[in-house]
Write a protein that holds these residues in place. Sequence first.
Motif, short mmCIF file in Angstrom:
data_model
loop_
_atom_site.label_atom_id
_atom_site.label_comp_id
_atom_site.label_asym_id
_atom_site.label_seq_id
_atom_site.Cartn_x
_atom_site.Cartn_y
_atom_site.Cartn_z
N ARG A 8 0.99 -1.37 0.13
CA ARG A 8 0.04 0.01 0.21
C ARG A 8 0.89 1.39 0.32
NH1 ARG A 8 -1.41 -1.39 5.63
NH2 ARG A 8 -1.90 0.69 5.32
N LEU A 9 0.78 2.60 -1.11
CA LEU A 9 1.33 3.49 -1.25
C LEU A 9 0.05 4.54 -0.45
CD1 LEU A 9 3.38 5.72 -2.58
CD2 LEU A 9 2.46 5.21 -4.46
N GLU A 10 0.93 5.35 0.99
CA GLU A 10 0.14 5.94 1.14
C GLU A 10 0.39 7.49 0.49
OE1 GLU A 10 -2.60 5.82 3.19
OE2 GLU A 10 -1.99 3.56 4.05
N THR A 11 -1.13 8.43 0.21
CA THR A 11 -0.45 9.40 -0.08
C THR A 11 -1.58 10.55 -0.33
OG1 THR A 11 -2.00 8.97 -2.06
CG2 THR A 11 -0.37 8.35 -2.35
N ASP A 12 -1.25 11.42 -0.29
CA ASP A 12 -2.13 13.04 0.51
C ASP A 12 -3.43 12.79 0.51
OD1 ASP A 12 0.02 14.15 1.65
OD2 ASP A 12 0.15 15.43 0.49
N THR A 15 -5.13 5.59 -0.50
CA THR A 15 -4.41 4.85 -0.14
C THR A 15 -4.17 3.98 -2.11
OG1 THR A 15 -4.17 4.59 1.86
CG2 THR A 15 -4.61 2.57 0.68
N VAL A 16 -3.07 3.97 -2.23
CA VAL A 16 -3.04 3.35 -3.83
C VAL A 16 -2.79 1.62 -3.82
CG1 VAL A 16 -1.50 3.60 -6.29
CG2 VAL A 16 -2.41 5.74 -5.07
N ASP A 38 2.62 -0.51 -11.12
CA ASP A 38 1.01 0.22 -10.97
C ASP A 38 0.03 -0.45 -11.99
OD1 ASP A 38 -1.82 1.20 -10.54
OD2 ASP A 38 -1.21 2.77 -11.21
N GLY A 92 12.20 14.08 -3.81
CA GLY A 92 10.27 13.26 -3.76
C GLY A 92 10.18 12.15 -2.84
N GLN A 93 9.11 11.43 -1.64
CA GLN A 93 8.94 11.23 -1.18
C GLN A 93 7.64 10.25 -0.87
OE1 GLN A 93 9.39 13.56 2.66
NE2 GLN A 93 9.60 11.49 3.68
N ALA A 94 7.77 8.64 -0.30
CA ALA A 94 7.33 7.52 -0.40
C ALA A 94 6.78 7.04 0.36
CB ALA A 94 6.91 6.91 -1.55
#
Length: 133
Positions: A8-12, A15-16, A38, A92-94
Amino acid sequence: MSSLIAVRLETDGGTVLLLARLSYAADQPYTVRADFFDGPAVLASWQFDREMLVEGLSRPVGEGDVTLRPHREAGGDGVRIGLRSRADGLEGQAVLFVDVGALTGFLDRTYEVVGEGEEFLDLDTLLQEFLAR
């Protein structure tokens, strides 16, 4: 050897869900490669230290560009992976989350390829390859 696991990628924006292909090879016994997908597109590729992944299962580890720490939530235990990148003047940050069972299963299989403490890096061959460039 490689394994596909869900992350799971948490974004502003929320969740993706992504797939990660974790790969491990005996000729690079300290390294785990992660390709994040993706659909058919590779979004990013990272290399992790195998021992750091193991330690991240039970305690916070890492500084700078890669950090790992255990993460508990209602759905079960996980590992939080923080990634920071600086390229072409951009930063960038993930933040990714992976299930502990999936990561542990992959790491167990890496120890079937190269056991703990049996890592060996052939520096002579590595030097020859470097000098051939």
